[in-house]
Design an enzyme around this catalytic site. Sequence first.
Site, short mmCIF file in Angstrom:
data_model
loop_
_atom_site.label_atom_id
_atom_site.label_comp_id
_atom_site.label_asym_id
_atom_site.label_seq_id
_atom_site.Cartn_x
_atom_site.Cartn_y
_atom_site.Cartn_z
N LYS A 1 83.88 66.37 62.63
CA LYS A 1 84.86 65.25 61.67
C LYS A 1 85.29 66.53 60.50
O LYS A 1 86.74 66.40 60.50
CB LYS A 1 83.88 64.28 61.09
N GLU B 1 85.28 59.14 56.16
CA GLU B 1 83.52 58.28 56.51
C GLU B 1 84.55 56.85 56.30
O GLU B 1 83.99 56.21 55.39
CB GLU B 1 83.05 58.32 55.54
N ARG C 1 70.54 63.25 63.88
CA ARG C 1 70.60 64.72 62.88
C ARG C 1 70.06 65.63 63.91
O ARG C 1 70.28 67.03 63.00
CB ARG C 1 69.49 63.75 61.94
N GLN D 1 77.94 54.94 62.27
CA GLN D 1 76.74 54.99 61.37
C GLN D 1 77.80 54.63 59.92
O GLN D 1 77.70 55.40 58.52
CB GLN D 1 77.42 56.56 61.52
#
Length: 791
Positions: A34, A224, A602, A254
């Site tokens: 991203k 985001e 992660r 997320q």
Amino acid sequence: MTDPILENLNQKQLQAVKTTEGFVRVIAGAGSGKTKALTSRFAYIVDRLGINSSNILCVTFTNKAAQEMKKRVKMLIGDIYDVSLITTYHGFCVRFLREEINKIQYPKNFIILDAEDQKTILREVFNELDINSKNLTFKQVLQFISKSKGTSDYLSYILANKSFEDEKTENLSLRVFHKYLDKQKRNYALDFDDLIHFTVYILNTYNEVLVKWQQNMHYIQVDEAQDSSDSQFELVEMLSRIHQNLFVVGDPDQTIYEWRGAKPEYLVDFDKMFPNCETIIMNQNYRSTPNILKVGNHIIKNNKIRVDKDMITERPEGVEVVHFHGKNDFEESLWVASEIKEILKTEKAKYSDITILYRANHISKNIEQSLIKENIPYTIFGGVKFFERKEIKDVLSLLRLIVTGDNISFLRMFNHPSRGLGKKFIERLSYLGREQNLSLLRALEQNSTDKELAKKGAAEFLDLIDNLQELAKTKSISDLVKEILERSGLAALYRKDGDEDRLENIKELVSSMLLLEKENKEPINVEEYLQEIALFTDLDTHNENQDKVKLMTIHISKGLEFPYVFLCGFTEGVLPSALSIKERRSRAIEEERRLTYVAVTRAEKRFYITDSEGYNFTTGLQKYPSRFLFEISEEFYIRKGKLSPEILQASQVPVRNLGAENKELFAVGDLVLHEVFKKGRIKAVNPDKNQYTIDFFEISKEKPIDFNFRFLQKISDNTISGSNANSDADSAIDLKSHLKSQENPFDKNDNAWPDPFSETLSEDEKAVPSKEFTENDTDTSRNKDKKWWKF
């Protein structure tokens, strides 16, 4: 010749970079590159389109992310360009307000309050109102203030120079809020919420300011975007109205900040708000192995508020995901420590390649103990090590003072809580101690009649230590700590302070002592405990460059990646959080599931999930694995440690209740049928208490009905008239008359939050924010056919 801006971009990233005009939505899954796409797009607009970089706004949520983007952009196009508008929301708002806040008679050098400054103001307010954490906690008040600022016209009120001094209200939260605002106004101080609200207010109020900034913002990029709040999205949408180049990128899966106002719907429903928008889905993961991605995909597909996608990768299959179930906390944490050693041996990894994640900070206690026992170096990110937290050190210092009478513990605790023993007192005592070759405690005992030392507080302190020394001879360590807290005044101090996290950590300390006593099968005295605990407080932390295992919460880990990841404390009530579920029900379940997804994604090479049995001192229940574990097909992971039939049965309770929790809420004005009370109308919807207020016609009473009550169904007017045909005529006439007397729920926005400046506000009367889009006319240069949305 290769193009440094466009090289190494996959097809979807390239599409995102080159789609520069209009409304663009990019759903960028975990590990999909991203930031690379965002920074390449910024560089492309500057270097290929020739747009001045000072006309491109790129907002993100953290200073770290903004700095990383600036660095990458400069690497692509050089450092001759102005990249100051690659910034956080708050950074942009500060820049805007330094230029425009004088429009509302505030000085340009206004004060910005951080979290500790807010607590300082609240301490003043609590003192003035003579309240403490038994009445309200800082956390509750700060949440109330933030929510009230986001749902009321507080700015118009305080900018009219009104004061709350004469306001009369029984609502304690509201009184604290009023005093907080008064103190802010007197000091021209803005907290983080104000930065956004003041900016939006000025843009909405002063059209010439709005037009100036709209004309300057030719391109807007939002990083985001799933974490955008109402006011944040309103800000960027408002600024984009002239040039209409709004690019939003993020991953609804997320969204882990709903509790502080994030609305994933702004990204999920972006295509409904802007039907001509282009959507690009970046689902190629460059981070994790297929085995890890399968687990993440399998969990997150259970959420409803999302854009459907499965992350894919071209990486080799890798090692299978492991779930370890321990018989108790110690077994769980020791298994983690032994597995870390195995990774180091077989994978030739470094300590710093390994990260341990958890939902709540208190989980770190047992992990820290096991890492120390196994000589594994570690560091905690974004927090203080459990045994180095102020309140823990206070208790341990008093314990140590009872046993050793050492000067370090004495200096920490002789005037804490305050006993009126000041600078002159300690100077005189230190002098006598040196002169007589005594510890400070012994010097005070020997010289208690000295003019400078004969203080009431000093005598009280000596009595306290003497009493505690006597109790230590007979009390277990856990009981002694309880006595220390009450007799020393520490418990009262922490309660008065309003910071309930301190009390929670103390409870966790006592819990660990009880567990230690249980393990030893007999009480442990102070000396034994201090010998045991010395390891946990004497860890060498001088060399910060040392190779260490990382410990952090899932929230802190967002946006980061690590070769080897352990998710510990995967226990029902911890993840998902029992408190979050109690507060926000189905919304919380989805967010807690996203937290789990963030933790899974992660990991690059290996991922471990651990939980354990035992007693959960926070929930007061026996522990069993998280409900999310049972959403993963067992073919996707290996289990180590056996789950008993009793544990499996207990684990299924939340799963059985899940259908009720995910039930769609009714709205104000809906007609409903109750199995016992029969027909009624929803008068209010209270998300804080998870209840409807329903006016039931046949009993002529209003009742509070829980959101999850299964025997409540929505009905239509036709249903009512049809059923009335079978009842007696009088009932039909009464019902018809009653319905006619009711206000039309759509005449006004009944779903709006009440204004906290009216006397009607109470925490029991808040209504749910509307799920539908509401239209408001936009102003002046803003297009008249534009809509404003609030979720």
